[in-house]
Design an enzyme around this catalytic site. Structure first.
Site, PDB file in Angstrom:
ATOM      1  N   LYS A  10      -4.610  62.281 -36.387  1.00 44.11           N
ATOM      2  CA  LYS A  10      -3.808  62.998 -35.391  1.00 44.11           C
ATOM      3  C   LYS A  10      -2.497  63.539 -35.971  1.00 44.11           C
ATOM      4  CE  LYS A  10      -5.727  60.465 -31.418  1.00 44.11           C
ATOM      5  NZ  LYS A  10      -5.413  59.705 -30.174  1.00 44.11           N
ATOM      6  N   TYR A  50     -10.734  66.880 -24.984  1.00 46.12           N
ATOM      7  CA  TYR A  50     -10.414  65.705 -24.163  1.00 46.12           C
ATOM      8  C   TYR A  50     -10.790  65.902 -22.688  1.00 46.12           C
ATOM      9  CZ  TYR A  50      -7.933  62.848 -27.661  1.00 46.12           C
ATOM     10  OH  TYR A  50      -7.613  62.037 -28.720  1.00 46.12           O
ATOM     11  N   ASN A 113      -1.107  57.682 -31.645  1.00 53.48           N
ATOM     12  CA  ASN A 113      -1.701  56.497 -32.266  1.00 53.48           C
ATOM     13  C   ASN A 113      -2.561  56.833 -33.484  1.00 53.48           C
ATOM     14  OD1 ASN A 113      -3.812  57.607 -30.880  1.00 53.48           O
ATOM     15  ND2 ASN A 113      -4.230  55.833 -29.575  1.00 53.48           N
ATOM     16  N   HIS A 116      -8.306  59.209 -33.958  1.00 53.85           N
ATOM     17  CA  HIS A 116      -9.311  59.254 -32.884  1.00 53.85           C
ATOM     18  C   HIS A 116     -10.658  58.857 -33.474  1.00 53.85           C
ATOM     19  CE1 HIS A 116     -11.940  60.673 -29.673  1.00 53.85           C
ATOM     20  NE2 HIS A 116     -12.698  61.128 -30.653  1.00 53.85           N
ATOM     21  N   GLU A 127     -18.600  65.522 -29.770  1.00 53.09           N
ATOM     22  CA  GLU A 127     -17.376  65.755 -30.550  1.00 53.09           C
ATOM     23  C   GLU A 127     -17.682  66.390 -31.916  1.00 53.09           C
ATOM     24  OE1 GLU A 127     -15.543  61.875 -30.448  1.00 53.09           O
ATOM     25  OE2 GLU A 127     -14.945  62.126 -28.349  1.00 53.09           O
TER      26      GLU A 127
HETATM   27  P1  ADP Z   1      -9.188  55.844 -27.569  1.00 58.12           P
HETATM   28  O1  ADP Z   1      -8.540  56.943 -28.399  1.00 58.12           O
HETATM   29  O2  ADP Z   1      -8.876  54.475 -28.103  1.00 58.12           O
HETATM   30  O3  ADP Z   1     -10.665  56.065 -27.360  1.00 58.12           O
HETATM   31  P2  ADP Z   1      -8.817  56.768 -24.822  1.00 58.12           P
HETATM   32  O4  ADP Z   1     -10.075  57.542 -25.009  1.00 58.12           O
HETATM   33  O5  ADP Z   1      -8.701  55.878 -23.620  1.00 58.12           O
HETATM   34  O6  ADP Z   1      -8.494  55.870 -26.111  1.00 58.12           O
HETATM   35  O7  ADP Z   1      -7.586  57.766 -24.754  1.00 58.12           O
HETATM   36  C1  ADP Z   1      -7.539  58.908 -25.577  1.00 58.12           C
HETATM   37  C2  ADP Z   1      -6.161  59.039 -26.162  1.00 58.12           C
HETATM   38  O8  ADP Z   1      -5.238  59.299 -25.106  1.00 58.12           O
HETATM   39  C3  ADP Z   1      -5.607  57.770 -26.834  1.00 58.12           C
HETATM   40  O9  ADP Z   1      -6.035  57.615 -28.169  1.00 58.12           O
HETATM   41  C4  ADP Z   1      -4.113  58.018 -26.758  1.00 58.12           C
HETATM   42  O10 ADP Z   1      -3.695  58.966 -27.748  1.00 58.12           O
HETATM   43  C5  ADP Z   1      -3.978  58.681 -25.391  1.00 58.12           C
HETATM   44  N1  ADP Z   1      -3.715  57.714 -24.307  1.00 58.12           N
HETATM   45  C6  ADP Z   1      -4.583  56.821 -23.767  1.00 58.12           C
HETATM   46  N2  ADP Z   1      -4.012  56.120 -22.762  1.00 58.12           N
HETATM   47  C7  ADP Z   1      -2.736  56.591 -22.655  1.00 58.12           C
HETATM   48  C8  ADP Z   1      -1.633  56.298 -21.794  1.00 58.12           C
HETATM   49  N3  ADP Z   1      -1.718  55.365 -20.850  1.00 58.12           N
HETATM   50  N4  ADP Z   1      -0.476  56.988 -21.994  1.00 58.12           N
HETATM   51  C9  ADP Z   1      -0.382  57.950 -22.946  1.00 58.12           C
HETATM   52  N5  ADP Z   1      -1.402  58.290 -23.784  1.00 58.12           N
HETATM   53  C10 ADP Z   1      -2.555  57.625 -23.642  1.00 58.12           C
HETATM   54 MG    MG Z   2     -11.631  57.599 -26.358  1.00 55.20          MG
END
Ligand code: ADP
Ligand code: MG
Length: 139
Positions: A10, A50, A113, A116, A127
């Protein structure tokens, strides 16, 4: 079972020049990079990627973040690649991520974070197809 999964390094990670370090960990785990490109997504491309999160409160901010800088997209292949890469990534929220995971070591925040990874075979197929065509995938 040999599987493919989709990875994004990212914008918060490319900004800090961490691509090599992250890819090196993936490769050391045995995952193989069978396709890769660095792109700067448009807002519309981030929204499409997304789309499953479009009703979530963080959707707008997440899309802004994902098109705020370049990302490295790759297709990873290996034994149980989907679960293996999710394990290497660690929990979504770095505060909950296990020691030694990518998010524990590199994430800046819950949103920023660093990585992905696909969460299931169906999402991996969507994807991978969103960013790569068949001719761009080797192996
Ligand atoms: P992952 O990436 O672990 O699969 P998700 O699919 O639930 O997690 O969410 C996609 C992305 O959205 C996360 O990696 C993070 O960057 C962002 N995200 C998820 N939950 C939150 C939140 N509560 N607040 C802000 N950003 C979030
Ligand atoms: Mg996810």
């Amino acid at each position: 079972m040999i599987q493919r999964t989709f990875s994004i390094i990212k914008p918060d990670a490319t900004e800090r020049n961490l691509e090599g370090e992250i890819l090196s960990r993936l490769q050391k785990s045995g995952l193989r990079v069978v396709a890769m490109k660095k792109i700067h997504m448009s807002r519309a491309q981030a929204e499409g990627f997304y789309h499953v999160h479009k009703e979530r409160p963080f959707f707008g901010s997440l899309c802004d973040f994902m098109c705020s800088g370049p990302v490295v997209c790759s297709v990873l292949e290996g034994e149980d690649a989907i679960a293996k890469y999710r394990e290497l990534m660690g929990a979504t929220n770095p505060a909950n991520a296990a020691e030694g995971t990518l998010r524990k070591d590199f994430a800046v925040s819950l949103e920023a974070n660093s990585v992905h990874g696909s969460d299931a075979p169906e999402t991996a197929a969507f994807e991978i197809g969103y960013f790569f065509n068949a001719l761009e995938i080797t192996g």
